[in-house]
Scaffold this active site. Sequence first.
Site, PDB file in Angstrom:
ATOM      1  CB  SER A 139      -1.227   0.078   1.187  1.00 42.60           C
ATOM      2  OG  SER A 139      -0.092  -0.095   2.427  1.00 42.60           O
ATOM      3  CG  HIS A 193      -2.753  -0.154  -2.877  1.00 40.63           C
ATOM      4  ND1 HIS A 193      -2.850   1.137  -2.468  1.00 40.63           N
ATOM      5  CD2 HIS A 193      -3.257  -1.081  -1.758  1.00 40.63           C
ATOM      6  CE1 HIS A 193      -3.493   0.993  -1.261  1.00 40.63           C
ATOM      7  NE2 HIS A 193      -3.413  -0.124  -0.721  1.00 40.63           N
ATOM      8  CD  GLU A 196      -3.681   3.624  -5.385  1.00 43.60           C
ATOM      9  OE1 GLU A 196      -4.000   4.976  -5.422  1.00 43.60           O
ATOM     10  OE2 GLU A 196      -3.086   3.048  -4.289  1.00 43.60           O
ATOM     11  CG  ASN A 202      -3.287   5.053   1.262  1.00 47.64           C
ATOM     12  OD1 ASN A 202      -4.719   4.882   1.450  1.00 47.64           O
ATOM     13  ND2 ASN A 202      -2.688   3.620   1.481  1.00 47.64           N
TER      14      ASN A 202
END
Length: 728
Positions: free
Chosen positions: A422, A443, A455, A493
Site C-alpha cells: 500500500s 494495491h 491501484e 493514500n
Amino acid sequence: MHLQIILGSQMKGAVLYEVINNVAVLTVDNPPVNPLSDGVRQGAFDGMVRAEEDPNVKAIVITGKGRAFIAGADISEFGGTGEGHSLNEVFRKIEFSSKPVVAAINGLALGGGLETALCCNYRIASKEAFMGLPEVNLGLLPGAGGTQRLPRLIGPSEALKMIISGAHISANKAYSLGVVDLISDNILEDSIKFALDKAQSADHHPKVRDLNEKVIEARGSDNVLIEAKALAAKTRKGQFAPGQIIKCIEAAIDCDDFDEGLKKEGEYFLECLLHPQREAMIHIFFGERAASKIVDVPKETQLKKISSAAVIGSGTMGGGIAMCFANAGIPVHIIDQDANNLKRGIGVIEANYSYMVKRGRINEDQKNSVFGLITSSLNYEDIKNVDIVVEAVYENLELKTSIFKSLDEHVNSDAILASNTSGLDIDSIAQATNRPEKVVGTHFFSPANIMRLLEVVRGDASSHETLATVMSLGKKLKKASVVSLNAPGFIGNRMLSGYTTQANMLLLEGALPHQVDQALESFGMSMGPFRMLDLVGLDLGWRARKLGGKDAPLASKINDELCEQGRFGQKNSKGFYNYSEGSRAPNPAPENEDVYRRISANNGIERRDISDEEIVDRCILSLVNEGAQILSEGVAQRAVDMDVVYINGYGFPIWRGGPMHHANTLGIKEVVERLNKYKVLTKDASFTPSKMLLELAANGKKLENAPEINDREEKLAFNSPSVGNKNF
Ligand code: 3HC
C-alpha cells in the site's frame, strides 16, 4: 445466402436487414455492445417500415450482432441535442407492428435494450444472455417505457427490485420471473421458426402494455412502495433517481391509461436527465473506462494469458485477493510460511463463502466449485508454473524484497510478480529480481473480495505487456483499475493524508468527532473520518511512531493520547467513540473531551465553534488540492482517475462524481478562493492552492482540461527519479 441491407449507416451504428424464410431479421450492428445510437434508431425504424410494407414478410425478429443484443441508449448522447428518431418513436413502430415481433436476445440486453425487447410481442433469450435496467447507476431511470412495461410483466415488487438495484439477471432468472418466454440454445434459428409459427397461427400477439393484471393487483396497498423506499434509503443514500423510479412505478400501478403512465415516466426521466447527479454518474461511467487505459501503452499491446495464480500470505488481504481470482474462475494457490496461519486463512475464506450461501448470494454447488479453485501449501515449489503471483504479506520492505528474490528463483521466468503493497517502493522490490519488467504493484483495498478499487503501481521498469496484462486482469476480477506512478502513498493514500489531517485539526480547533463525521456523511461520504479511524485502529500509527522513535505531529497528538489511555478503536470498544459489546454503532465518548481541550490548550490553539460547511470544505478541498498536485506530477494520468479511486476505494459518493468532479462543479476559481480563505484562517500552508489549480482558475478551465500526461513538462515523470520524494 440472403440479401443483407445496411440501414441507418450514415450515422453512428446501423441495423442489418435481411429476409429469411419470410421473416425479416433486423440485426443491430454497433460494436462493441450495440447501444441505440442515432444510426441504430434510424435503421430500426426504417427496418420496421420495410418489413411491414413487404407482403412476403410474415413476422419480424430483432437481434444483435456479436456478444450483445443491445446495451441500452447511447450514453454519450445524453446532455446533447439528440438527432433523428427518438427511442419512443422507434418503440411505437415495434409495438404497433401489424406483424408479430420477436426479440431474439442473443447476449446482454440492458436499459433501452431490454426496453426494446419489452416492446416486442415475444422474447426468446439465449442461455448466455443477461439483462437488466441499470439506468439508476447513471443517475437515470428507464425512460423508454421500462418502468411501465416491466411491472406489467413481472409485477411492481420484482420490477422495483430490478430497477432500483440496477442488477443484471441471467436468462434463467429472467425466464423464472417471466421477463422472457423461452430460452434457446440456437437463438436466431429458433426465433425465426417461432416467429413464423406465431404468424401462421391464429394466436393473438400479446402487447406488454395491455397486461394490466399485476399492476391492478398492487393497487390499494402501499406496501410495495414502502419496501422500495426502504431499499433505496439503504442502498442508494443521497441519490435522486430512485425516488423518481418509485414515482414512475406508482404511476404504473395507479394509471388506468398506459400512455398516461408513459407520459409521467417521460417527465420524471427528464428531471433526472437535467439533474447534476446524472452528469456526475455518467462522468464516472466513462471515467472508469478511461482509467483502465494507460496513455502510452498501445491498445494492441500483447497480453499475457493468465490461467493460474498464486497469492503469498493467507491473512485478510491474501485471502480476499485469492477469493477475487477464484470468483473470476482462475485457479489460485495460496502460500504461507506458517501452517497454522494457513489453516486459519483457508478457514476464513470458507466461512466467507458459507456466509454468501446463507445470504442466498450463491448456492452450495457454486460455493464448492469456487472454493475448489483455491489450493494451498507451504512450499514455493508448488507455484512454479503459475502465470502471476500476488504477494500480500505485511508492509515491510526487507521481507517483501526477500520474498521477491525467492519467487524469482522458484517461479517460471515468464510469470508476473505483483506486490500488494500500500506504500512501499515497487522499484526497490523489482530490483531484487532478474525480471524487473515483470514486476508491478497491485494495491487491493480491504476487504479485497468486496472493494472495487485496484491501484496498479507502475514501476520504472514495468513493461507495457505487464501493465496491459494487469489492467486487463483487473477487469476480469471486476475491479475498477487505476494506474499510479510509483510515488509515496500512490494516489489514494496520499490524498487521504491531507483529508484526515484536516479532520484531526478540526478536532483540535473545536469540533467534536461526531460533528465532523456527521457533516461529511451528510455530504455523502459513506463513513466519517473518525468512524473510519476507529474501524482501522488508532494504534497502527501510534505504534509505528513509537517504533521509529518519532513524536506525534500536531494532527496526531489526540490520536496518540487516546492510545496512551488504551483507546484503540473498535477492536477494544473504545476510541474516538464508545462501542457496546458486539456492536459497531458509535456512541459519543464525552470522557475524551478533556483530552481534546487539554491538547488544544497545550498547543496554543483556541477552540471555537466550527460550521459544517467549514468541515466539509477543509476536508474535501484538501483532497482536491493534493489531487491537482498529483496530477501535475504525473503520478495519476488524469483527473477522473482520482475520482474513480475515491469512489471505489474511499467511500466518496458516486453521485457527486468524485472529488475532482466536485471541484469542477464548484468552479476552480471558487476552489482557489476557498483554499486561500482557509489558508488565512488556519495559517496552514497545505491550503496553498497548487500551481495547476491556479493556472486552470486563471484560464477559466476545468480539471479535465488539464493536459494529458504526454503533453506536460513532467512527461518523463514515469522514469524520472525526481518524481515524488521516495522516502518510503
Ligand atoms: N452507450 C454508449 N457506449 C457504451 C454503452 C452505452 N450504453 N455501453 C458500453 N459502451 C461503450 C463503453 O464506453 C466502452 O467504450 P470504450 O471501448 O471506448 O471504452 C465500450 O462500449 C465497451 O464497454 P465496456 O468496456 O464497459 O465493456 P464490458 O464488456 O466490460 O461491459 C456492458 C459491457 C455491461 C454493456 C457495460 O458497458 C455497461 O454496463 N454499459 C452500460 C449499460 C447501461 O447502463 N445501459 C443503460 C443506458 S441508459 C438507457 O438505456 C436509458 C433508457 O432507459 C432510455
